[in-house]
Design a protein around this motif. Structure first.
Motif, PDB file in Angstrom:
ATOM      1  N   ARG A  21     -82.987  75.608 -34.544  1.00  0.00           N
ATOM      2  CA  ARG A  21     -83.434  74.360 -33.912  1.00  0.00           C
ATOM      3  C   ARG A  21     -84.865  74.466 -33.414  1.00  0.00           C
ATOM      4  N   ALA A  52     -78.627  79.872 -34.342  1.00  0.00           N
ATOM      5  CA  ALA A  52     -78.648  78.414 -34.152  1.00  0.00           C
ATOM      6  C   ALA A  52     -79.840  77.992 -33.301  1.00  0.00           C
ATOM      7  N   VAL A  53     -80.103  78.762 -32.247  1.00  0.00           N
ATOM      8  CA  VAL A  53     -81.225  78.425 -31.363  1.00  0.00           C
ATOM      9  C   VAL A  53     -82.541  78.516 -32.129  1.00  0.00           C
ATOM     10  N   GLY A 100     -70.775  86.456 -32.198  1.00  0.00           N
ATOM     11  CA  GLY A 100     -70.952  85.180 -31.488  1.00  0.00           C
ATOM     12  C   GLY A 100     -72.351  85.051 -30.932  1.00  0.00           C
ATOM     13  N   VAL A 101     -72.859  86.132 -30.338  1.00  0.00           N
ATOM     14  CA  VAL A 101     -74.239  86.127 -29.832  1.00  0.00           C
ATOM     15  C   VAL A 101     -75.219  85.928 -30.991  1.00  0.00           C
ATOM     16  N   ASP A 125     -66.517  90.635 -32.419  1.00  0.00           N
ATOM     17  CA  ASP A 125     -66.522  89.172 -32.458  1.00  0.00           C
ATOM     18  C   ASP A 125     -67.553  88.599 -31.484  1.00  0.00           C
ATOM     19  N   GLN A 126     -67.627  89.229 -30.310  1.00  0.00           N
ATOM     20  CA  GLN A 126     -68.591  88.744 -29.320  1.00  0.00           C
ATOM     21  C   GLN A 126     -70.024  88.965 -29.805  1.00  0.00           C
ATOM     22  N   ARG A 168     -74.666  84.427 -33.873  1.00  0.00           N
ATOM     23  CA  ARG A 168     -74.603  83.035 -34.351  1.00  0.00           C
ATOM     24  C   ARG A 168     -75.385  82.104 -33.430  1.00  0.00           C
ATOM     25  N   ARG A 169     -75.231  82.329 -32.134  1.00  0.00           N
ATOM     26  CA  ARG A 169     -75.955  81.466 -31.190  1.00  0.00           C
ATOM     27  C   ARG A 169     -77.459  81.662 -31.335  1.00  0.00           C
ATOM     28  N   THR A 172     -81.907  83.126 -19.385  1.00  0.00           N
ATOM     29  CA  THR A 172     -80.702  83.124 -20.221  1.00  0.00           C
ATOM     30  C   THR A 172     -80.075  84.509 -20.321  1.00  0.00           C
ATOM     31  N   LYS A 200     -78.353  89.657 -30.555  1.00  0.00           N
ATOM     32  CA  LYS A 200     -79.622  88.929 -30.629  1.00  0.00           C
ATOM     33  C   LYS A 200     -80.452  89.426 -31.815  1.00  0.00           C
ATOM     34  N   LEU A 259     -76.095  85.946 -20.046  1.00  0.00           N
ATOM     35  CA  LEU A 259     -75.463  86.731 -21.111  1.00  0.00           C
ATOM     36  C   LEU A 259     -74.887  88.027 -20.543  1.00  0.00           C
TER      37      LEU A 259
END
Lengths: 311, 322
Positions: free
Chosen positions: B75, B71-72, B64-65, B60-61, B67-68, B141, B159, B145
């Motif tokens: 954008r 998203a980054v 989560g990384v 899950d983690q 997905r982030r 960053t 990543k 992490l």
């Protein structure tokens, strides 16, 4: 809560930590001070398991930081160089860290922490537009998200203006009051240590030069104390002081150094002679008396062998 | 892993952690005998946690990384950028091939797409991958992490997955534009082959992304990582084929050697797949390798290896640095 025994770490020929030992009790706050390159960041990295020691033992909350990632469930760490993705909002940054740390109520935890660090109004703005101080407070919030037993803050106020430092320290103070958290804080701002920390450790060239309460460390280093007395007639007072001091029972046979100032006399003496000197001064009917003990900065300069007067 | 197994593992880990915490406390108090207890507990917990580091506990983690990261990059307009580049590329190739040759065959079109993709896909993937670790390190960053309860390998895999999804989305969107023009010009008969090309291009790109991520771990700075990525592109896209062609001409290698040569360069996999789909009379190492009937399992296995191995090596290197 933190126990370090004979910890050594070397990078090539450079000795970062040279057999240091230290304990930090639960709920205590320790200020870690030292010059650049003294080994502070290395110590933090060892505590959080980012580095492996060459020898020695480390325990944080009873956990060996080198054995897996469990220590990071108990520790909140704000690295000196912490940065954020500028395109994410503060709320998104915290939501991500909350998700990574698991547990329920992520949204409410994020909202609570945004309030504690004073960023509720900026929560939905991209972090790229944050000031340096806001970034550091956001970093503190990420460190607090896991409700840690231990909070490690590596030079958290570096590069902040005085207002930013004060705001950050207010947050740390509030966190200490509200949560039973052990804090280790490294900084070059000694007033910060005096304000926030129960104890201080002075690190120099990979070794602890002094460890104790702020008062203990300051007093141990402050060999000389200055007594400042104000008189209506300083010239006359000097003569009377010399007479009085000549019969005083002084521990330091080199005596007391008297310096006449426009409105009084400064008397520099050994710490052990302060009581005797004060007694002598009082006998000369001064208008006022003040005792100036060198503080933590003097202790720090002596411990790391900087010498001279502070700039 | 069954529920019982998972529960037993959790119980063992909890016991070990408790004993280690106790041992650590006793040791702090100076108990001489506690050292052996602490060592034993540490060994137990160390083994348990090492095993769990690669289990699904962190899945899950990792996601989560990922997905982030996605998203980054979204954008930061990577999706649009990739879609724009590959859209312009595919539209230009489809459009110009049709107009230049008039009745140009579908095979020639796919061949042209594949040949030019061999240059563009690795370049785009390496450009996306080279800053993965070193860029995050310079931005600060990565340190944050690492402070999370997730092994470094997990951070890297997360990543990588986020970037792979970004690459796949951008490239698919871009090449889909060319696909629409293919349908308009050639009808739906060519769609399966075009889809095959598209999927292979994405897979080859993800393999180069993996190489870029690995270089990003090794490099000490972003400029060095960029240099290493460019060198990798020169090697795989320009130099490797010359060396391979020389070897094929000089030594007339056996089938297994030809297979090894093909899987030794993910870019060649793209050529071979497309040439296998639509044989053409054009020469070159790709045609030679295609004509040699490199088995499909070797191509797929090679691509999978190129995707997995560099990230795995990068993860091990990151872990070894701790």
């Amino acid at each position: 809560m933190i126990a370090i025994e004979e910890l050594r770490k070397r990078y090539g020929d450079v000795v970062a930590l040279d057999g240091v030992s230290l304990t930090v009790e639960e709920g205590e706050s320790l200020g870690l001070v030292g010059t650049n390159g003294a080994g502070k960041t290395t110590l933090f990295r060892l505590l959080v398991g980012h580095e492996t020691p060459d020898s020695g033992r480390v325990r944080v909350a009873g956990v060996d930081p080198t054995a897996g990632v469990r220590v990071r469930e108990r520790v909140g760490y704000l690295p000196e160089s912490a940065g954020f993705q500028p395109v994410l909002t503060g709320r998104e940054v915290l939501a991500f860290h909350a998700e990574m740390r698991g547990g329920g109520g992520a949204d409410s935890r994020v909202d609570t922490l945004l309030g504690i660090v004073g960023l509720p109004d900026a929560a939905d703005r991209p972090v790229g537009g944050y000031s340096n101080g806001m970034n550091r407070r956001l970093g503190l919030a990420t460190a607090l998200l896991g409700d840690p037993d231990v909070l490690l803050l590596d030079e958290p106020t570096a590069g902040l203006d005085p207002g930013g430092v004060a705001a950050f320290n207010r947050v740390v103070d509030r966190v200490r009051e509200e949560r039973d958290v052990t804090v280790v804080l490294s900084t070059h701002v000694l007033s910060e240590v005096e304000a926030l920390c129960d104890r201080v450790a002075v690190l120099d060239d990979g070794e602890f030069e002094a460890v104790g309460t702020v008062d203990e460390v300051a007093r141990a280093a402050a060999e000389t104390v200055t007594v400042t007395a104000r008189y209506a007639d300083p010239a006359e007072a000097v003569g009377r002081l010399r007479d009085t001091l000549s019969v005083a029972d002084l521990a330091d046979e080199t005596g007391v150094d008297l310096t006449r100032t426009p409105d009084g006399v400064d008397l520099s003496c050994d710490r052990d002679d302060v009581t005797a000197v004060l007694g002598a001064v009082v006998e000369t009917d001064p208008e006022s008396v003040a005792v100036d003990e060198p503080g933590l900065e003097a202790a720090f300069r002596e411990a790391v062998d900087l010498g001279g007067e502070p700039a | 892993m069954s529920e019982d197994d998972r529960r037993r593992g959790d119980d063992a880990r909890d016991d070990a952690e408790n004993s280690r915490a106790d041992a650590g406390h006793t040791r702090t108090d100076g108990g001489a005998a506690a050292g052996s207890v602490a060592e034993q507990a540490r060994a137990t917990v160390g083994a348990t946690e090492t095993a769990s580091a690669y289990s699904l506990d962190h899945a899950d983690q990792v996601l989560g990384v990922a997905r982030r990261e996605y998203a980054v990059l979204f954008r930061a307009c990577w999706h649009y950028g990739l879609a724009l580049v590959f859209g312009a590329f595919s539209l230009a190739v489809v459009g110009l091939t049709g107009s230049a040759a008039g009745s140009a065959s579908a095979g020639a079109l796919l061949f042209t797409l594949a040949e030019l993709s061999v240059y563009l896909v690795p370049l785009a993937a390496l450009a996306l991958g080279y800053g993965t670790v070193v860029g995050a390190r310079e931005r600060g960053t990565l340190e944050l992490l690492y402070s999370l309860p997730l092994p470094r390998e997990g951070v890297l895999v997360g990543k990588f997955l986020g970037r792979a999804a970004t690459f796949a989305a951008g490239v698919t969107l871009g090449l889909a534009a060319g696909g629409l023009l293919v349908v308009v010009r050639y009808g739906i008969g060519l769609v399966p082959a075009y889809l095959h090309y598209l999927l292979t291009a994405v897979a080859v790109g993800v393999a180069f992304l993996s190489v870029g991520v690995c270089l990003s771990v090794v490099a000490s700075g972003k400029a060095r990582a960029l240099g290493a990525a460019l060198l990798a592109w020169v090697w795989f896209v320009l130099v490797y084929d010359l060396v391979a062609l020389g070897a094929v001409v000089a030594f007339d290698p056996p089938q297994w050697a030809l297979t090894a040569i093909t899987v030794g360069n993910p870019a060649d996999a793209l050529r071979v797949v497309v040439l296998t789909l639509v044989p053409s009379g054009t020469g070159g190492v790709g045609a030679t390798l295609a004509a040699s009937s490199v088995p499909a399992w070797a191509l797929v296995g090679g691509l999978v290896a190129w995707i997995v191995v560099p990230v795995f090596v990068g993860g091990r290197l990151l872990s070894a640095r701790a």
